[in-house]
Design a protein around this motif. Structure first.
Motif, PDB file in Angstrom:
ATOM      1  N   TYR A 118      35.668  38.030  33.279  1.00 24.78           N
ATOM      2  CA  TYR A 118      35.210  38.316  34.055  1.00 24.78           C
ATOM      3  C   TYR A 118      33.914  39.586  34.582  1.00 24.78           C
ATOM      4  CZ  TYR A 118      39.878  36.127  34.684  1.00 24.78           C
ATOM      5  OH  TYR A 118      40.766  35.499  34.630  1.00 24.78           O
ATOM      6  N   ASN A 119      32.622  39.609  33.659  1.00 23.90           N
ATOM      7  CA  ASN A 119      32.046  40.090  34.080  1.00 23.90           C
ATOM      8  C   ASN A 119      30.409  39.508  34.446  1.00 23.90           C
ATOM      9  OD1 ASN A 119      30.535  38.341  32.255  1.00 23.90           O
ATOM     10  ND2 ASN A 119      30.162  39.716  30.256  1.00 23.90           N
ATOM     11  N   GLY A 120      30.786  38.486  35.320  1.00 29.58           N
ATOM     12  CA  GLY A 120      30.286  38.164  35.953  1.00 29.58           C
ATOM     13  C   GLY A 120      28.839  36.397  35.303  1.00 29.58           C
ATOM     14  N   LEU A 150      34.455  37.668  40.029  1.00 31.49           N
ATOM     15  CA  LEU A 150      33.659  39.032  39.748  1.00 31.49           C
ATOM     16  C   LEU A 150      34.696  40.041  39.383  1.00 31.49           C
ATOM     17  CD1 LEU A 150      30.994  39.783  38.852  1.00 31.49           C
ATOM     18  CD2 LEU A 150      30.232  40.059  40.234  1.00 31.49           C
ATOM     19  N   SER A 207      33.407  40.194  43.664  1.00 33.37           N
ATOM     20  CA  SER A 207      32.602  38.863  43.907  1.00 33.37           C
ATOM     21  C   SER A 207      31.649  38.645  45.367  1.00 33.37           C
ATOM     22  CB  SER A 207      33.188  37.548  43.959  1.00 33.37           C
ATOM     23  OG  SER A 207      34.174  36.986  42.875  1.00 33.37           O
ATOM     24  N   ARG A 265      28.390  40.299  44.493  1.00 27.48           N
ATOM     25  CA  ARG A 265      27.898  39.596  43.653  1.00 27.48           C
ATOM     26  C   ARG A 265      26.396  40.213  42.598  1.00 27.48           C
ATOM     27  NH1 ARG A 265      29.461  35.643  39.995  1.00 27.48           N
ATOM     28  NH2 ARG A 265      31.220  35.487  40.754  1.00 27.48           N
ATOM     29  N   TYR A 279      26.740  44.023  41.895  1.00 29.26           N
ATOM     30  CA  TYR A 279      27.996  43.928  40.509  1.00 29.26           C
ATOM     31  C   TYR A 279      27.558  42.121  39.218  1.00 29.26           C
ATOM     32  CZ  TYR A 279      30.066  47.849  42.173  1.00 29.26           C
ATOM     33  OH  TYR A 279      30.274  48.059  42.871  1.00 29.26           O
ATOM     34  N   GLY A 280      27.109  41.220  39.867  1.00 34.08           N
ATOM     35  CA  GLY A 280      26.512  40.575  39.525  1.00 34.08           C
ATOM     36  C   GLY A 280      25.039  41.066  38.301  1.00 34.08           C
ATOM     37  N   ALA A 323      25.983  45.308  37.116  1.00 32.22           N
ATOM     38  CA  ALA A 323      26.435  44.833  36.158  1.00 32.22           C
ATOM     39  C   ALA A 323      26.788  45.311  35.559  1.00 32.22           C
ATOM     40  CB  ALA A 323      25.225  43.386  36.245  1.00 32.22           C
ATOM     41  N   ALA A 370      30.702  45.721  35.511  1.00 34.33           N
ATOM     42  CA  ALA A 370      31.375  44.287  36.012  1.00 34.33           C
ATOM     43  C   ALA A 370      32.216  44.340  34.868  1.00 34.33           C
ATOM     44  CB  ALA A 370      30.340  42.921  36.256  1.00 34.33           C
TER      45      ALA A 370
END
Length: 195
Positions: free
Chosen positions: A85-87, A94, A106, A109, A112-113, A119, A122
């Motif tokens: 679920y790391n994007g 996310l 999420s 994003r 953290y995307g 990032a 994530a």
């Protein structure tokens, strides 16, 4: 003498500038005036209500855009399962963990995307990194051993922000306490029967 010559002589006599300098300054004054006056609201538009783009309002200011109904509860999972679920898959939420609590980030994003400034957190438990305010890869884990009271307070502040902003969607299982990692009676009996 023509009108042109008379005007040029009067400009020089009155301003002390050459005609070229005078017209350059006059032209610049007109440009500055037009630019500055364009920054203000016209008198007839002063009492009109502002025009708001409803698409922007819905995107940034509508609290119903991130409701709990749109958040998918994932339940308990291991660190290895959380990494999915790391994007990298846009169809999955996310997720990020703090102190073994998994949050759906999420809605952020852009932070953290993939390509975002956070990032690397994530799909991971970032407790230690957040407590130490570190971006070092070796600090991105859930190990809190050796942290001082100041670092634990920083981590608590981060957790409070996450509880306030994001929905908790699960719990991170410690592999040692995971029910599948504990030996069952069948595996214990099998280990005794092997010579």
């Amino acid at each position: 003498m023509g009108i042109y010559e008379v005007v040029m002589e009067e400009i020089t006599a009155y301003t002390g500038l050459s005609p070229a300098a005078f017209f350059t300054i006059a032209g610049m004054m007109i440009v500055v005036y037009r630019y500055v006056s364009g920054m203000f609201v016209a008198a007839e538009d002063y009492n009109k209500p502002p025009v708001v783009n409803s698409e922007l309002v819905n995107k940034y200011f509508n609290p119903t855009t991130t409701t709990q109904s749109s958040v998918q509860v994932v339940g308990d999972m291991t660190e290895q399962e959380l990494r999915a679920y790391n994007g990298s898959d846009p169809n999955k939420p996310l997720l990020m963990a703090i102190k073994a609590q998994i949050y759906d980030v999420s809605s952020s994003r852009n932070f953290y995307g993939p390509g975002g400034p956070y990032a690397m957190f994530a799909g991971r438990d970032a407790s230690r990194a957040l407590a130490l305010l570190s971006f070092k890869p070796q600090d991105i884990n859930g190990n809190l051993e050796g942290l001082g009271s100041d670092e634990l307070q920083i981590l608590q502040d981060w957790e409070d922000k996450f509880v306030e902003k994001y929905v908790k969607v699960g719990h991170l299982l410690n592999l040692d306490s995971h029910p599948l990692s504990q030996p069952t009676q069948v595996t214990q009996q099998a280990s005794y029967s092997i010579p």
